[in-house]
Design an enzyme around this catalytic site. Structure first.
Site, PDB file in Angstrom:
ATOM      1  N   TRP A  11     -32.804 -30.912 124.853  1.00 25.65           N
ATOM      2  CA  TRP A  11     -33.352 -31.721 125.939  1.00 25.65           C
ATOM      3  C   TRP A  11     -33.796 -33.092 125.442  1.00 25.65           C
ATOM      4  O   TRP A  11     -33.523 -34.116 126.069  1.00 25.65           O
ATOM      5  CB  TRP A  11     -34.492 -30.969 126.606  1.00 25.65           C
ATOM      6  N   ARG A  30     -39.969 -32.630 114.632  1.00 26.71           N
ATOM      7  CA  ARG A  30     -40.775 -31.934 113.635  1.00 26.71           C
ATOM      8  C   ARG A  30     -39.884 -31.341 112.551  1.00 26.71           C
ATOM      9  O   ARG A  30     -40.296 -31.176 111.409  1.00 26.71           O
ATOM     10  CB  ARG A  30     -41.591 -30.828 114.309  1.00 26.71           C
ATOM     11  N   LYS A  79     -41.859 -28.315 130.346  1.00 24.08           N
ATOM     12  CA  LYS A  79     -42.378 -27.626 131.531  1.00 24.08           C
ATOM     13  C   LYS A  79     -42.934 -26.264 131.113  1.00 24.08           C
ATOM     14  O   LYS A  79     -42.279 -25.540 130.367  1.00 24.08           O
ATOM     15  CB  LYS A  79     -41.269 -27.432 132.569  1.00 24.08           C
ATOM     16  N   SER A 109     -32.087 -30.546 135.915  1.00 26.55           N
ATOM     17  CA  SER A 109     -31.516 -31.331 134.808  1.00 26.55           C
ATOM     18  C   SER A 109     -31.167 -30.459 133.608  1.00 26.55           C
ATOM     19  O   SER A 109     -31.972 -30.317 132.688  1.00 26.55           O
ATOM     20  CB  SER A 109     -32.515 -32.411 134.374  1.00 26.55           C
ATOM     21  N   ALA A 111     -29.577 -30.055 130.132  1.00 22.64           N
ATOM     22  CA  ALA A 111     -29.330 -31.028 129.069  1.00 22.64           C
ATOM     23  C   ALA A 111     -27.843 -31.290 128.861  1.00 22.64           C
ATOM     24  O   ALA A 111     -27.416 -32.434 128.669  1.00 22.64           O
ATOM     25  CB  ALA A 111     -29.966 -30.539 127.769  1.00 22.64           C
ATOM     26  N   LYS A 161     -40.517 -22.074 138.201  1.00 24.80           N
ATOM     27  CA  LYS A 161     -39.084 -21.810 138.421  1.00 24.80           C
ATOM     28  C   LYS A 161     -38.455 -21.078 137.241  1.00 24.80           C
ATOM     29  O   LYS A 161     -37.487 -20.334 137.405  1.00 24.80           O
ATOM     30  CB  LYS A 161     -38.347 -23.119 138.732  1.00 24.80           C
ATOM     31  N   ASP A 214     -34.870 -27.809 141.327  1.00 24.60           N
ATOM     32  CA  ASP A 214     -34.877 -27.257 139.977  1.00 24.60           C
ATOM     33  C   ASP A 214     -34.770 -25.736 139.997  1.00 24.60           C
ATOM     34  O   ASP A 214     -34.132 -25.132 139.133  1.00 24.60           O
ATOM     35  CB  ASP A 214     -36.167 -27.690 139.272  1.00 24.60           C
ATOM     36  N   VAL A 249     -36.094 -21.901 122.534  1.00 20.89           N
ATOM     37  CA  VAL A 249     -37.295 -21.562 123.280  1.00 20.89           C
ATOM     38  C   VAL A 249     -36.933 -21.278 124.737  1.00 20.89           C
ATOM     39  O   VAL A 249     -36.129 -21.984 125.339  1.00 20.89           O
ATOM     40  CB  VAL A 249     -38.311 -22.726 123.231  1.00 20.89           C
TER      41      VAL A 249
END
Length: 294
Positions: A11, A30, A79, A109, A111, A161, A214, A249
């Site tokens: 993303w 990171r 989110k 959206s 990615a 969502k 979404d 994730v």
């Protein structure tokens, strides 16, 4: 404009690509990555505009340990709701950044499609309307930008969502059919709107891009990580096995735990979120289906 994007996963990389159409964009992760325009944390924090994609369950610690506020204008592009505390992202960020300097991105959206310059429409949500307009003006030609002041509505829609998407993945994995999928998504929208009303969110946020837009995207495609989590649960896989397969994730898991806790605390009726929670905890998804039908 010089924009620093923090987080170089799918993303973050997609947003960096999109924003580079009109702006100078620099990336920080990171994890050290071999990517163009990669800069140090010190350099990225010196940018006037920041886009942060650090996952919801990691952001509090990251801000505490690494973030230094220097007057930057920040767009939050992740989110979720913090699982351990039930805090919304705006509550976490406001401990480090003034409200007038922060905005939240919402809307449909994936990615992968952003990286292909495929068209979509997104919403910049901020109490500072001028800031929202600034970030909206930075969006590329293939993304239509809208603005809103309903930060909490956008946050709840964007987080909730993902939980409904897990339920939709279970529905798909159990081969329950199109009727069931449509009913689940429709009732999921009602459920997130009910939850949002408790926190003073506006109905229009749930009927627009941030909510319905979404939700329909995330709860109807295997491109959604949370949808694939649900498919895995339908096969009887554990959380650990599913996440190992994903390698990414899935924000809906942490958010499910947060919603369950908040529902218990405030006596809120969230039947779909409750059944997703219990399925994540090991309940047979077929039993969850029976309980929902009751």
């Amino acid at each position: 404009m010089s924009i620093g994007v923090i987080g170089a996963g799918k993303w973050g990389s997609a947003l960096a690509f999109a924003l580079s159409e009109k702006n100078d964009v620099y990336l920080y992760s990171r994890k050290q990555r071999d990517i163009a325009n990669f800069v140090s944390l010190e350099e990225i924090l010196s940018c006037e505009y920041l886009v942060i994609t650090v996952p919801a369950q990691s952001i509090a610690r990251w801000l505490e340990e690494f973030f230094v506020f220097k007057g930057q204008k920040v767009l939050v592009a992740s989110k979720g709701i913090e699982a351990t505390t039930g805090r919304f992202l705006n509550e976490i960020y406001k401990e480090h950044i003034p409200d007038e300097n922060i905005a939240f991105l919402s809307g449909p959206s994936f990615a992968t499609e952003v990286m292909q310059s495929l068209p979509t429409a997104l919403v910049i949500n901020a109490t500072n309307e001028i800031l929202a307009q600034e970030f909206a003006s930075m969006l590329p030609s293939f993304i239509k930008g809208y603005t809103s002041r309903d930060v909490i509505g956008a946050e709840i829609a964007g987080a909730y969502k993902n939980v409904i998407a897990i339920a939709a993945g279970i529905c798909d994995g159990l081969q329950l059919g199109n009727n069931a999928a449509a009913a689940l998504i429709a009732r999921g929208l009602v459920e997130m709107q009910r939850f949002g009303a408790f926190y003073g969110a506006k109905d229009e946020s749930f009927l627009g891009l941030s909510g319905a837009g979404d939700l329909f995207l995330t709860a109807s495609s295997t491109m959604s990580r949370n949808f694939r989590v649900g498919q895995g649960l339908a096969k009887g896989l554990s959380q650990e096995e599913i996440l190992q397969q994903l390698g990414e994730v899935a924000e809906g898991i942490g958010t499910t735990y947060a919603l369950y806790s908040l529902a218990q605390e405030h006596q809120l009726y969230l039947p779909i979120a409750k059944e997703v929670y219990e399925t994540l905890e090991g309940k047979d998804p077929r039993k969850s289906l029976q309980d929902l039908l009751k």
